[in-house]
Design an enzyme around this catalytic site. Sequence first.
Site, PDB file in Angstrom:
ATOM      1  CG  ASP A  82      -1.933  -1.078   1.144  1.00  0.00           C
ATOM      2  OD1 ASP A  82      -2.385  -1.343  -0.018  1.00  0.00           O
ATOM      3  OD2 ASP A  82      -2.365  -1.901   2.145  1.00  0.00           O
ATOM      4  CE  LYS A 127      -3.957  -6.444   0.102  1.00  0.00           C
ATOM      5  NZ  LYS A 127      -4.709  -5.439  -0.467  1.00  0.00           N
ATOM      6  CG  ASP A 130      -7.009  -6.489  -2.920  1.00  0.00           C
ATOM      7  OD1 ASP A 130      -8.330  -7.089  -3.144  1.00  0.00           O
ATOM      8  OD2 ASP A 130      -6.670  -5.837  -1.823  1.00  0.00           O
ATOM      9  CG  LEU A 131      -6.953  -4.510  -9.268  1.00  0.00           C
ATOM     10  CD1 LEU A 131      -6.798  -4.473 -10.846  1.00  0.00           C
ATOM     11  CD2 LEU A 131      -6.603  -3.177  -8.520  1.00  0.00           C
ATOM     12  CE  LYS A 132     -11.183  -5.451  -1.394  1.00  0.00           C
ATOM     13  NZ  LYS A 132      -9.955  -4.847  -1.503  1.00  0.00           N
ATOM     14  CG  PHE A 133     -12.073  -7.489 -11.291  1.00  0.00           C
ATOM     15  CD1 PHE A 133     -11.681  -6.144 -11.482  1.00  0.00           C
ATOM     16  CD2 PHE A 133     -11.196  -8.553 -11.644  1.00  0.00           C
ATOM     17  CE1 PHE A 133     -10.310  -5.954 -12.071  1.00  0.00           C
ATOM     18  CE2 PHE A 133     -10.189  -8.653 -12.081  1.00  0.00           C
ATOM     19  CZ  PHE A 133      -9.519  -7.284 -12.457  1.00  0.00           C
ATOM     20  CG  ASP A 136     -18.761  -3.989 -14.731  1.00  0.00           C
ATOM     21  OD1 ASP A 136     -19.946  -3.869 -15.363  1.00  0.00           O
ATOM     22  OD2 ASP A 136     -18.026  -2.879 -14.950  1.00  0.00           O
ATOM     23  N   PRO A 150     -21.260  -9.838 -15.827  1.00  0.00           N
ATOM     24  CG  PRO A 150     -22.621 -11.745 -15.439  1.00  0.00           C
ATOM     25  CD  PRO A 150     -22.678 -10.244 -15.694  1.00  0.00           C
ATOM     26  CB  THR A 153     -17.342  -6.104 -17.602  1.00  0.00           C
ATOM     27  OG1 THR A 153     -18.282  -5.810 -18.646  1.00  0.00           O
ATOM     28  CG2 THR A 153     -16.381  -5.253 -17.226  1.00  0.00           C
ATOM     29  CB  THR A 199     -13.848  -6.000   7.307  1.00  0.00           C
ATOM     30  OG1 THR A 199     -12.687  -5.425   6.280  1.00  0.00           O
ATOM     31  CG2 THR A 199     -13.848  -7.510   7.336  1.00  0.00           C
ATOM     32  NE  ARG A 252      -1.991  -3.643  12.515  1.00  0.00           N
ATOM     33  CZ  ARG A 252      -2.596  -3.372  11.142  1.00  0.00           C
ATOM     34  NH1 ARG A 252      -2.492  -4.806  10.528  1.00  0.00           N
ATOM     35  NH2 ARG A 252      -2.975  -2.543  10.738  1.00  0.00           N
ATOM     36  N   GLY A 307       0.016  -5.526   5.852  1.00  0.00           N
ATOM     37  CA  GLY A 307       0.519  -4.508   5.313  1.00  0.00           C
ATOM     38  C   GLY A 307       1.603  -3.667   6.391  1.00  0.00           C
ATOM     39  NE  ARG A 308      -2.079   0.032   8.129  1.00  0.00           N
ATOM     40  CZ  ARG A 308      -3.381   0.672   8.389  1.00  0.00           C
ATOM     41  NH1 ARG A 308      -3.569   1.792   8.814  1.00  0.00           N
ATOM     42  NH2 ARG A 308      -4.257  -0.295   8.515  1.00  0.00           N
TER      43      ARG A 308
HETATM   44  O1  C5P Z   1      -1.747  -2.402   7.066  1.00  0.00           O
HETATM   45  P1  C5P Z   1      -2.765  -3.649   7.123  1.00  0.00           P
HETATM   46  O2  C5P Z   1      -1.996  -4.781   7.524  1.00  0.00           O
HETATM   47  O3  C5P Z   1      -3.843  -3.272   8.081  1.00  0.00           O
HETATM   48  O4  C5P Z   1      -3.249  -3.616   5.521  1.00  0.00           O
HETATM   49  C1  C5P Z   1      -4.330  -4.753   5.386  1.00  0.00           C
HETATM   50  C2  C5P Z   1      -4.276  -4.737   3.936  1.00  0.00           C
HETATM   51  O5  C5P Z   1      -5.686  -5.647   3.746  1.00  0.00           O
HETATM   52  C3  C5P Z   1      -4.893  -3.411   3.082  1.00  0.00           C
HETATM   53  O6  C5P Z   1      -3.933  -3.657   1.705  1.00  0.00           O
HETATM   54  C4  C5P Z   1      -6.191  -3.583   3.236  1.00  0.00           C
HETATM   55  O7  C5P Z   1      -6.940  -2.772   1.955  1.00  0.00           O
HETATM   56  C5  C5P Z   1      -6.598  -5.083   2.869  1.00  0.00           C
HETATM   57  N1  C5P Z   1      -7.952  -5.539   3.426  1.00  0.00           N
HETATM   58  C6  C5P Z   1      -8.306  -5.266   4.794  1.00  0.00           C
HETATM   59  N2  C5P Z   1      -9.509  -5.665   5.001  1.00  0.00           N
HETATM   60  C7  C5P Z   1     -10.237  -6.271   4.115  1.00  0.00           C
HETATM   61  C8  C5P Z   1      -9.955  -6.563   2.786  1.00  0.00           C
HETATM   62  C9  C5P Z   1      -8.589  -6.173   2.619  1.00  0.00           C
HETATM   63  O8  C5P Z   1      -7.634  -4.864   5.683  1.00  0.00           O
HETATM   64  N3  C5P Z   1     -11.554  -6.874   4.568  1.00  0.00           N
END
Ligand code: C5P
Length: 235
Positions: free
Chosen positions: A12, A34, A61-64, A66, A68, A70, A121, A182, A211-212
């Site tokens: 990200d 990702k 991770d573009l979550k299409f 639209d 069917p 497309t 979520t 985490r 991610g973070r």
């Molecule tokens: O930084 P962090 O670990 O929170 O990043 C989580 C990643 O997962 C981000 O790219 C976020 O968009 C993705 N994500 C999420 N919850 C979801 C689906 C995807 O946090 N339900």
Amino acid sequence: MSKQPQIIVALDFDTVKVALDFVEPLSPTQCRLKVGNELFTRGGPDLVRRLVDLKFSVFLDLKFYDIPNTVAQACLAAADLGVWMVNVHALGGVAMMTAAQKALQPYGTKAPLLIAVTALTSYNDSEWQGLGFKQDINASVLHLAQLTQQAGLDGVVCSAQEVALLRAQFGPSFCLVTPGIRLEDNAHDDQQRVVTPQAALAAGSDYLVMGRSITRSPEPVAVLAKLNEAIDLRL
Ligand code: C5P
């Protein structure tokens, strides 16, 4: 294909350079990557191809969502990029998911894993029902996961809190991909319900999106090494 590595690092980042500088010291044996809406909109298919050329397994991770035809064509485009995993919204419906799944069949063992997002979520129950859905959000997640399996997709993205239930309901070969992870000593940031990597895997998650905890660490390679060691030893 082996499940290792089970960590998917969410890139990200807001520039391609920062993303590539981050990836440079990483190895495809340590993690998958990702690419989501932000970085894809910045870097496009060229960036994805570069990551694939570096031998990383890429989750696009573009979550299409639209009609069917497309979505099926978009999944084909993702497969042509050589990504390892791609996703759609289960809310697109069974016809849409089936079209996407069929479009990938000619790729055989080279087809990307195709997974669905059930309910984002970020929704809470009142927002969800405010959209007109009659069931509460937990029941809807189960229902949408059921439709996903029925359409022949490989699995769903789900919160670590839902993993045990979904695993029990949908069996061992349904792929569960879990964000909101985490490390014990990390800040929660904007994630409400966080789970440690060990707890998510023990509950039955196949892949952890992180991610973070990793991207903001001063030593991402060391964090990944420690995580993989803990996973290998089932700590
Ligand atoms: O930084 P962090 O670990 O929170 O990043 C989580 C990643 O997962 C981000 O790219 C976020 O968009 C993705 N994500 C999420 N919850 C979801 C689906 C995807 O946090 N339900």
